[in-house]
Design a protein around this motif. Structure first.
Motif, PDB file in Angstrom:
ATOM      1  N   HIS A   8       0.865  -1.185   0.000  1.00 38.55           N
ATOM      2  CA  HIS A   8       0.000   0.000   0.000  1.00 38.55           C
ATOM      3  C   HIS A   8       0.900   1.232   0.000  1.00 38.55           C
ATOM      4  O   HIS A   8       1.732   1.383   0.898  1.00 38.55           O
ATOM      5  CB  HIS A   8      -0.884   0.012   1.250  1.00 38.55           C
ATOM      6  N   ILE A   9       0.748   2.093  -1.002  1.00 36.55           N
ATOM      7  CA  ILE A   9       1.524   3.327  -1.086  1.00 36.55           C
ATOM      8  C   ILE A   9       0.581   4.450  -1.488  1.00 36.55           C
ATOM      9  O   ILE A   9      -0.002   4.429  -2.583  1.00 36.55           O
ATOM     10  CB  ILE A   9       2.671   3.231  -2.120  1.00 36.55           C
ATOM     11  N   ASP A  10       0.409   5.428  -0.591  1.00 41.97           N
ATOM     12  CA  ASP A  10      -0.418   6.611  -0.875  1.00 41.97           C
ATOM     13  C   ASP A  10      -1.757   6.263  -1.519  1.00 41.97           C
ATOM     14  O   ASP A  10      -2.141   6.828  -2.545  1.00 41.97           O
ATOM     15  CB  ASP A  10       0.341   7.597  -1.768  1.00 41.97           C
ATOM     16  N   GLY A  11      -2.481   5.323  -0.956  1.00 46.06           N
ATOM     17  CA  GLY A  11      -3.817   4.985  -1.443  1.00 46.06           C
ATOM     18  C   GLY A  11      -3.843   3.980  -2.576  1.00 46.06           C
ATOM     19  O   GLY A  11      -4.912   3.519  -2.959  1.00 46.06           O
ATOM     20  N   GLU A  12      -2.692   3.646  -3.154  1.00 44.09           N
ATOM     21  CA  GLU A  12      -2.634   2.606  -4.184  1.00 44.09           C
ATOM     22  C   GLU A  12      -2.290   1.276  -3.521  1.00 44.09           C
ATOM     23  O   GLU A  12      -1.524   1.233  -2.559  1.00 44.09           O
ATOM     24  CB  GLU A  12      -1.572   2.923  -5.233  1.00 44.09           C
ATOM     25  N   THR A  13      -2.838   0.185  -4.061  1.00 42.55           N
ATOM     26  CA  THR A  13      -2.612  -1.147  -3.515  1.00 42.55           C
ATOM     27  C   THR A  13      -2.268  -2.109  -4.644  1.00 42.55           C
ATOM     28  O   THR A  13      -2.885  -2.050  -5.711  1.00 42.55           O
ATOM     29  CB  THR A  13      -3.886  -1.647  -2.784  1.00 42.55           C
ATOM     30  N   ALA A  14      -1.289  -2.986  -4.391  1.00 42.72           N
ATOM     31  CA  ALA A  14      -0.914  -3.987  -5.393  1.00 42.72           C
ATOM     32  C   ALA A  14      -0.404  -5.245  -4.692  1.00 42.72           C
ATOM     33  O   ALA A  14       0.240  -5.165  -3.640  1.00 42.72           O
ATOM     34  CB  ALA A  14       0.168  -3.447  -6.322  1.00 42.72           C
ATOM     35  N   SER A  15      -0.685  -6.388  -5.297  1.00 41.79           N
ATOM     36  CA  SER A  15      -0.136  -7.652  -4.810  1.00 41.79           C
ATOM     37  C   SER A  15       1.342  -7.705  -5.168  1.00 41.79           C
ATOM     38  O   SER A  15       1.750  -7.228  -6.230  1.00 41.79           O
ATOM     39  CB  SER A  15      -0.857  -8.830  -5.466  1.00 41.79           C
ATOM     40  N   VAL A  16       2.148  -8.298  -4.261  1.00 39.55           N
ATOM     41  CA  VAL A  16       3.586  -8.414  -4.510  1.00 39.55           C
ATOM     42  C   VAL A  16       4.033  -9.851  -4.259  1.00 39.55           C
ATOM     43  O   VAL A  16       3.441 -10.567  -3.470  1.00 39.55           O
ATOM     44  CB  VAL A  16       4.395  -7.417  -3.649  1.00 39.55           C
ATOM     45  N   ARG A  17       5.096 -10.243  -4.971  1.00 37.38           N
ATOM     46  CA  ARG A  17       5.595 -11.612  -4.893  1.00 37.38           C
ATOM     47  C   ARG A  17       7.120 -11.597  -5.106  1.00 37.38           C
ATOM     48  O   ARG A  17       7.683 -10.573  -5.511  1.00 37.38           O
ATOM     49  CB  ARG A  17       4.914 -12.485  -5.928  1.00 37.38           C
ATOM     50  N   PRO A  18       7.781 -12.723  -4.860  1.00 35.07           N
ATOM     51  CA  PRO A  18       9.237 -12.790  -5.021  1.00 35.07           C
ATOM     52  C   PRO A  18       9.696 -12.347  -6.414  1.00 35.07           C
ATOM     53  O   PRO A  18       9.041 -12.618  -7.423  1.00 35.07           O
ATOM     54  CB  PRO A  18       9.545 -14.273  -4.789  1.00 35.07           C
ATOM     55  N   GLY A  19      10.820 -11.630  -6.409  1.00 37.91           N
ATOM     56  CA  GLY A  19      11.398 -11.150  -7.656  1.00 37.91           C
ATOM     57  C   GLY A  19      10.974  -9.740  -8.019  1.00 37.91           C
ATOM     58  O   GLY A  19      11.499  -9.170  -8.966  1.00 37.91           O
ATOM     59  N   GLN A  20      10.063  -9.148  -7.254  1.00 35.90           N
ATOM     60  CA  GLN A  20       9.594  -7.794  -7.563  1.00 35.90           C
ATOM     61  C   GLN A  20      10.289  -6.759  -6.684  1.00 35.90           C
ATOM     62  O   GLN A  20      10.547  -6.994  -5.507  1.00 35.90           O
ATOM     63  CB  GLN A  20       8.081  -7.687  -7.360  1.00 35.90           C
ATOM     64  N   ALA A  21      10.580  -5.609  -7.291  1.00 35.99           N
ATOM     65  CA  ALA A  21      11.126  -4.453  -6.580  1.00 35.99           C
ATOM     66  C   ALA A  21      10.048  -3.377  -6.555  1.00 35.99           C
ATOM     67  O   ALA A  21       9.397  -3.125  -7.575  1.00 35.99           O
ATOM     68  CB  ALA A  21      12.378  -3.937  -7.272  1.00 35.99           C
ATOM     69  N   ILE A  22       9.847  -2.759  -5.408  1.00 34.02           N
ATOM     70  CA  ILE A  22       8.817  -1.736  -5.239  1.00 34.02           C
ATOM     71  C   ILE A  22       9.497  -0.434  -4.831  1.00 34.02           C
ATOM     72  O   ILE A  22      10.206  -0.389  -3.816  1.00 34.02           O
ATOM     73  CB  ILE A  22       7.801  -2.142  -4.154  1.00 34.02           C
ATOM     74  N   TYR A  23       9.288   0.620  -5.601  1.00 34.26           N
ATOM     75  CA  TYR A  23       9.838   1.937  -5.281  1.00 34.26           C
ATOM     76  C   TYR A  23       8.838   2.698  -4.414  1.00 34.26           C
ATOM     77  O   TYR A  23       7.657   2.787  -4.754  1.00 34.26           O
ATOM     78  CB  TYR A  23      10.136   2.731  -6.554  1.00 34.26           C
ATOM     79  N   ILE A  24       9.321   3.254  -3.313  1.00 35.90           N
ATOM     80  CA  ILE A  24       8.501   4.049  -2.402  1.00 35.90           C
ATOM     81  C   ILE A  24       9.107   5.450  -2.354  1.00 35.90           C
ATOM     82  O   ILE A  24      10.215   5.637  -1.831  1.00 35.90           O
ATOM     83  CB  ILE A  24       8.464   3.415  -0.998  1.00 35.90           C
ATOM     84  N   PRO A  25       8.411   6.438  -2.917  1.00 40.04           N
ATOM     85  CA  PRO A  25       8.992   7.784  -2.967  1.00 40.04           C
ATOM     86  C   PRO A  25       9.038   8.452  -1.588  1.00 40.04           C
ATOM     87  O   PRO A  25       8.289   8.070  -0.685  1.00 40.04           O
ATOM     88  CB  PRO A  25       8.060   8.542  -3.916  1.00 40.04           C
ATOM     89  N   PRO A  26       9.913   9.437  -1.435  1.00 38.87           N
ATOM     90  CA  PRO A  26       9.981  10.172  -0.171  1.00 38.87           C
ATOM     91  C   PRO A  26       8.607  10.748   0.198  1.00 38.87           C
ATOM     92  O   PRO A  26       7.878  11.233  -0.669  1.00 38.87           O
ATOM     93  CB  PRO A  26      10.968  11.303  -0.458  1.00 38.87           C
ATOM     94  N   GLY A  27       8.270  10.669   1.465  1.00 45.27           N
ATOM     95  CA  GLY A  27       7.028  11.254   1.959  1.00 45.27           C
ATOM     96  C   GLY A  27       5.782  10.424   1.735  1.00 45.27           C
ATOM     97  O   GLY A  27       4.704  10.778   2.207  1.00 45.27           O
ATOM     98  N   ALA A  28       5.887   9.301   1.032  1.00 42.44           N
ATOM     99  CA  ALA A  28       4.710   8.474   0.734  1.00 42.44           C
ATOM    100  C   ALA A  28       4.314   7.662   1.964  1.00 42.44           C
ATOM    101  O   ALA A  28       5.153   7.055   2.622  1.00 42.44           O
ATOM    102  CB  ALA A  28       5.000   7.533  -0.431  1.00 42.44           C
ATOM    103  N   VAL A  29       3.015   7.645   2.260  1.00 41.78           N
ATOM    104  CA  VAL A  29       2.508   6.800   3.332  1.00 41.78           C
ATOM    105  C   VAL A  29       2.455   5.379   2.792  1.00 41.78           C
ATOM    106  O   VAL A  29       1.884   5.127   1.730  1.00 41.78           O
ATOM    107  CB  VAL A  29       1.109   7.259   3.796  1.00 41.78           C
ATOM    108  N   GLN A  30       3.069   4.452   3.534  1.00 40.18           N
ATOM    109  CA  GLN A  30       3.199   3.084   3.039  1.00 40.18           C
ATOM    110  C   GLN A  30       3.033   2.075   4.159  1.00 40.18           C
ATOM    111  O   GLN A  30       3.308   2.370   5.316  1.00 40.18           O
ATOM    112  CB  GLN A  30       4.556   2.910   2.384  1.00 40.18           C
ATOM    113  N   TRP A  31       2.581   0.888   3.761  1.00 38.50           N
ATOM    114  CA  TRP A  31       2.554  -0.275   4.646  1.00 38.50           C
ATOM    115  C   TRP A  31       2.425  -1.510   3.785  1.00 38.50           C
ATOM    116  O   TRP A  31       2.030  -1.426   2.623  1.00 38.50           O
ATOM    117  CB  TRP A  31       1.465  -0.178   5.708  1.00 38.50           C
TER     118      TRP A  31
END
Length: 124
Positions: free
Chosen positions: A72-95
């Motif tokens: 979850h990043i700034d109101g967007e949601t996506a499924s994640v699995r092995p082999g994926q890289a997720i970029y989280i920008p500065p200031g973004a609310v994430q979990w």
């Protein structure tokens, strides 16, 4: 030469509720490294999630090693699995949450290096 082995590390519960083992942090090394970033090994146990939080000015990348989850990043949601890289920008609310029967395991790269005063819990 600087080598860290995850088998020698200890995972501790941190502010965002993940279990974290810091691998490399330029502010905590005996000799200067020239690195700007820090890297940690994270685990979110099956069925658990991190608390919403943000890094005020640093960017972060999660690289999924094992398990499945939902990012979850700034109101967007996506499924994640092995082999994926997720970029989280500065200031973004994430979990992130572990959605499989096994733990979600990933690397966290923070640039510039993680600092406690840089992280802010948003809610639980």
């Amino acid at each position: 030469m600087l080598i860290r082995d995850i088998r020698d590390g200890v995972h501790e519960r941190v502010m965002d509720n993940s279990l974290l083992c810091e691998l490399l942090h330029p502010g905590r090394e005996a000799a200067p490294t020239g690195m700007r970033y820090s890297i940690a090994h994270a685990r979110v146990p099956a069925g658990e999630r991190t608390f919403p939080h943000r890094l005020k000015t640093a960017s972060e990348v999660y690289y999924i090693l094992d398990g499945e989850g939902c990012m979850h990043i700034d109101g967007e949601t996506a499924s994640v699995r092995p082999g994926q890289a997720i970029y989280i920008p500065p200031g973004a609310v994430q979990w992130i949450e572990s959605t499989a029967a096994s733990d979600l395991i990933f690397l966290c790269l923070v640039d510039p290096m993680w600092r406690e005063d840089e992280e802010e819990l948003i809610g639980r």
